[in-house]
Design an enzyme around this catalytic site. Structure first.
Site, PDB file in Angstrom:
ATOM      1  CB  CYS A 252      -0.919  -0.023   1.223  1.00 34.16           C
ATOM      2  SG  CYS A 252      -2.034   1.404   1.328  1.00 34.16           S
ATOM      3  CB  CYS A 299      -2.257 -42.294  37.900  1.00 28.90           C
ATOM      4  SG  CYS A 299      -2.662 -43.245  39.380  1.00 28.90           S
ATOM      5  CB  CYS A 312      12.669 -39.604  44.922  1.00 25.56           C
ATOM      6  SG  CYS A 312      11.028 -39.028  45.377  1.00 25.56           S
ATOM      7  CB  CYS A 317      -2.246 -40.409  42.103  1.00 24.97           C
ATOM      8  SG  CYS A 317      -3.309 -39.757  40.793  1.00 24.97           S
TER       9      CYS A 317
END
Length: 547
Positions: A252, A299, A312, A317
């Site tokens: 433009c 899980c 570790c 959960c």
């Protein structure tokens, strides 16, 4: 240069004397002679015309607001001449047919009466004088008025008082561009309300708004004209090529570059479909799913994904499940001793899960590779735009004063920054292109990586030169004009080299790396020939050994 009569073609200021003298119904001739639409003072312009000589070599034309008005004037005059109708009719017809004269001509000569009814030109001859002593009832408020206080639409015989019809029109203008196709307030009447009636009854604020809607209708109803999407730019772009325009880049007058097809930021050499797919990929949840698969484990009890946050291997959960298990082997922690023993046999489900996670991780890493580089070049381009602005507003004057140079001699610095901005954009989208190359097309991928690598290396050399070396010269109080001349020569050479690298990259990607197919066939043929010769050599060697 247009004459004053051209500039004032749409001018239609309405004075109090006009209102007083406009006592009765409006004939077509009256409408035709007084309904000019837009005055120069009603619309602001950045300049008289944005068009330049360079556009003659392109497939598009930049149109300022004034240019649009001139095109509208030309089209209105053309329809008036071809159909022998007043300008009021011409404007209503062109708006209805979205400024497509060919479609209008075809429909008009096929069935003029149908077109008239369609657009609201429902009556040709109207009574132009009414006895001023006659009283009438307004069809909206039902009050009785003298004949001189009435207003007729111009294309039907319904009568309204000035206040009611003016309020009706003003409300329609507030509602938006639909006011350009406004009809008689009577639900059973399809008569159009002409521009002269609008100019006569509404305030200057509403007249200006109506006129702007009319100017904008040329762009918004025309498939070959689009507004520049840049903020604060009121220019439009008209495509002059034949047929449909694909991913064609437009610059433009405000220097904003955008794609004609999708109206998004310029993305050459990548097509619009690839851009849309890449943006969809960036916004989709697929990448989140890949991340979950790659960096979490389910899980064993409730199957919810869990991310390992500590060192570790003992995992617990959430509070709802509270299942404890080993992160490595997913076995229950209460029965866990060690999981260092290799187990040769794994069930099919475990193997599938392992492969699924492995593939998800590889997919995520591949996407991350391309996205990081796409985003890095995007940010680098924004920074380069900021640096160019700083150079133009501050540093160019310092360089001119320090080395006794003219701004013409320093155009190489601006050109280098502009080249960097353009190359960063191209490089950014080349990474989107690379992501969608099928993994099986190795020849194409190798050619792409080679061309992209050469272009990127050239860009980094240029960017470092203009960003760091120029900064050193700028701040060095002992820098001489000779040193700056040497720098300028180097900068021009790097700019040209980088431009050539990216021209090659753009051309290759726009051709979809067709050269890679011939290379791939050649490599395959060469590979087969080498295998054949290698086999023959082994046979000869075996014969000699036995002999």
């Amino acid at each position: 240069m247009d004459s004053d009569s051209d500039v004032n073609f749409y001018d239609d200021s309405v004075s109090d004397n006009d209102v007083d003298s406009y006592d009765h119904s409006v004939s077509e001739d009256d409408v035709d002679s007084h309904d000019d639409l837009v005055s120069d003072n009603d619309i602001d312009f950045h300049d008289d015309s944005i068009c330049d000589e360079d556009q003659k070599m392109k497939n598009y034309t930049i149109l300022s607001t004034r240019d649009i008005r001139r095109v509208q004037k030309k089209d209105v005059a053309s329809v008036c001449s071809l159909l022998s109708v007043p300008t009021t009719f011409s404007r209503i017809l062109l708006y209805h047919y979205k400024w497509n004269i060919e479609s209008l001509m075809e429909a008009w000569f096929a069935d003029e009466e149908r077109v008239r009814k369609e657009v609201g030109l429902v009556q040709k001859d109207l009574k132009t004088s009414i006895d001023s002593s006659v009283r009438f009832t307004c069809a909206i408020c039902f009050d009785v008025f003298r004949a001189r206080d009435q207003i007729m639409i111009g294309f039907c015989d319904h009568k309204y008082c000035r206040t009611c019809l003016g309020t009706y029109i003003s409300t329609a203008i507030d509602d938006g561009p639909g006011c350009l196709s406004l009809r008689c307030p009577d639900p059973s009447c399809n008569a159009a309300i002409g521009v002269r009636i609008v100019n006569l009854l509404v305030s200057p604020k509403y007249r200006k708004k109506f006129r702007k809607f009319f100017v904008r209708s040329y762009v918004e109803g025309n498939s070959k004209v689009k507004w520049c999407p840049a903020p604060y730019c009121d220019a439009a772009v008209e495509y002059n090529g034949d047929g449909e325009c694909g991913s064609y880049e437009v610059v433009c007058g405000c220097s904003f570059k955008f794609c004609w097809r999708c109206s998004g930021d310029g993305h050459r050499p990548v097509d619009c479909d690839t851009v849309a797919e890449w943006i969809k990929k960036n916004k989709s949840e697929a990448s989140s799913v890949d991340w979950i698969l790659a960096y979490t484990k389910p899980c064993p009890n409730c199957k919810r994904p869990i991310q390992k946050g500590r060192g570790c291997m003992h995992m617990t959960c959430n509070k709802m499940c509270k299942h404890e298990f080993c992160w490595t082997c997913l076995g229950p922690w209460s029965q866990h001793k060690n999981c260092n023993t290799y187990k040769a046999k794994q069930n099919d489900e475990t193997i599938r899960e392992t492969n699924r996670r492995k593939n998800a991780k590889a997919s995520l890493e591949r996407y991350t590779h391309y996205y990081e580089r796409w985003d890095a070049n995007h940010r680098s381009r924004i920074k380069a735009q900021s640096d160019l602005k700083e150079m133009e507003t501050e540093n160019l004057d310092i360089l001119c004063e320090k080395f006794a140079a003219t701004k013409l001699q320093l155009t190489c610095v601006e050109e280098a920054w502009q080249q960097i901005i353009e190359c960063r954009r191209t490089l950014k989208w080349s990474y989107a292109y690379g992501y969608f190359i099928p993994e099986g097309e190795r020849a194409k991928a190798r050619l792409f990586e080679y061309l992209q690598g050469e272009a990127e290396a050239g860009l980094e050399r240029l960017h470092q030169c203009v960003e760091k070396e120029l900064f050193i010269i700028l701040k060095d109080v002992h820098a001489t004009a000779d040193q700056f001349d040497i720098f300028r020569v180097k900068l021009v050479q790097l700019t040209n080299v980088t431009r050539n690298y990216f021209a090659n990259l753009v051309t290759a990607l726009e051709n979809n790396l067709c050269e890679s197919e011939s290379r791939g066939m050649l490599e395959e043929k060469t590979s087969k020939e080498m295998k054949r010769k290698k086999g023959q050599f082994k046979k000869q060697k075996e014969k000699r050994r036995k002999g």
